[in-house]
Design an enzyme around this catalytic site. Structure first.
Site, PDB file in Angstrom:
ATOM      1  N   GLU A   1      -0.997  -0.680   2.774  1.00 10.24           N
ATOM      2  CA  GLU A   1      -0.454   0.651   2.820  1.00 10.24           C
ATOM      3  C   GLU A   1      -0.014   1.521   1.355  1.00 10.24           C
ATOM      4  OE1 GLU A   1       3.484   2.317   4.254  1.00 10.24           O
ATOM      5  OE2 GLU A   1       3.589   0.446   5.464  1.00 10.24           O
TER       6      GLU A   1
ATOM      7  N   HIS B   1      -0.353  -4.405  -1.156  1.00 10.60           N
ATOM      8  CA  HIS B   1      -0.072  -4.107  -0.016  1.00 10.60           C
ATOM      9  C   HIS B   1      -1.295  -2.858   0.558  1.00 10.60           C
ATOM     10  CE1 HIS B   1       0.562  -3.688   3.735  1.00 10.60           C
ATOM     11  NE2 HIS B   1       1.345  -4.683   4.311  1.00 10.60           N
TER      12      HIS B   1
END
Length: 331
Positions: A130, A128
């Site tokens: 993030e 991901h």
């Protein structure tokens, strides 16, 4: 079979303050500097939003080599690694950082504790953006765990200075279970003063917990790449309610509603309200006769824009934030 009769809307749902801010940064940059404006990664994980901004002049890229010299570059709401920041600066781009301030808070905490000699355990999903951005704040010393079994595999260089951080869009319950396993194995682990999972993720999951027992099926509006939207669908399913996630009203299937009188509807933090209204219209076309909003938390958080965009004229900005207006609570 009988068609659906009632639609119950979760509150809150849809755009959060970090998404509002990120989209407005791109739109104001286009207005102030003209198209094209380059954006590293999807500004937020929603197909409609990305396509809308692309039509206005945003160019979404993954590699900074694809950005021409002197161009204006926006970092997505998910945040980027220090290596990406440094490369962008070295290439001389005009940079606006749309990283959600709640993600930036995690980055600041990592940087501060790293200077004190801490290693980190990060709860999150591998790959991901993030997670990649947060882990990329340091060259080493962050151990990613995705589930409880992963905790047993962590091998820190030392345990007297170990801190816990979390991806902001996780399942609150899953993260709590993993954090408990971390505390059991590393009793001295330092935890954040406030949980890293953002208020919007928490609020939308809490709303689904209230919504699910009251309906026969839950529809989550959100793109497949959206972590927080996926968690909403998973949560409803865990609570025993059949749940589907759709990117748009076109993905709804009539058979999902056969014989089911009550439909629950929510949206991930990156999904605009216009998509929710289109889903409502589609379900009403199948037979639903009423729409009602649940009582819920009213979110008033607003994050400031970067300094270079705060004075940009707001005239004629068709910001996606306007799409968060829910319309009447009763129909």
């Amino acid at each position: 079979m009988a068609p659906p009769q009632h639609i119950l809307l979760a509150e809150p749902r849809g755009f959060c303050a970090g998404v509002d801010r990120a989209i407005e940064i791109v739109e104001r940059a286009i207005q102030k500097f003209g198209a094209p404006i380059y954006v590293r990664h999807e500004i937020v994980h929603n197909t409609y939003v990305v396509n809308d901004l692309r039509a206005k002049g945003a160019v979404f890229i993954e590699m900074l080599a694809d950005v021409p010299p002197g161009a204006t570059l926006v970092f997505s709401a998910h945040g980027v690694s220090r290596a990406v920041q440094q490369e962008a600066q070295a290439r001389g781009f005009s940079i606006f950082d749309a990283t959600c301030p709640l993600v930036s808070k995690v980055h600041v905490e990592v940087a501060k504790l790293a200077k004190q000699g801490y290693e980190f355990i990060m709860i999150g999903h591998k790959g991901h953006p993030e997670v990649e951005g947060t882990m990329g704040q340091l060259e080493h010393g962050i151990h990613l765990v995705q589930d409880v079994p992963d905790v047993a595999r962590v091998r820190p260089a030392q345990t007297h200075k170990l801190a816990l951080v979390t991806q902001t869009t996780l399942s609150v319950d899953d993260a709590a279970e993993i954090a408990a396993a971390v505390r059991t194995r590393f009793p001295g682990v330092r935890e954040p003063k406030q949980q890293d999972i953002c208020y919007a993720t928490q609020n939308r999951q809490d709303a689904v917990k209230l919504l699910s027992p009251q309906v026969d099926v839950v529809i989550v509006v959100g793109s497949p790449t959206s972590s927080n939207s996926t968690r909403l669908r998973e949560l409803a399913t865990k609570l025993g309610t059949t749940a589907y996630m759709v990117d748009s009203a076109d993905e709804l299937q009539a058979e999902w509603f056969d014989g089911l009188a009550r439909v629950g509807l929510t949206a991930g933090a990156s999904a605009p309200e216009i998509l929710v209204r289109q889903v409502i219209d589609r379900i009403k076309a199948l037979g639903a006769v009423s729409v009602r909003s649940m009582a819920g938390i009213e979110e008033t958080t607003k994050f400031p824009l970067p300094k270079g965009l705060r004075m940009a004229a707001a005239t004629d900005l068709s910001t996606m934030a306007r799409m968060t207006q829910s319309g009447p609570a009763q129909e």
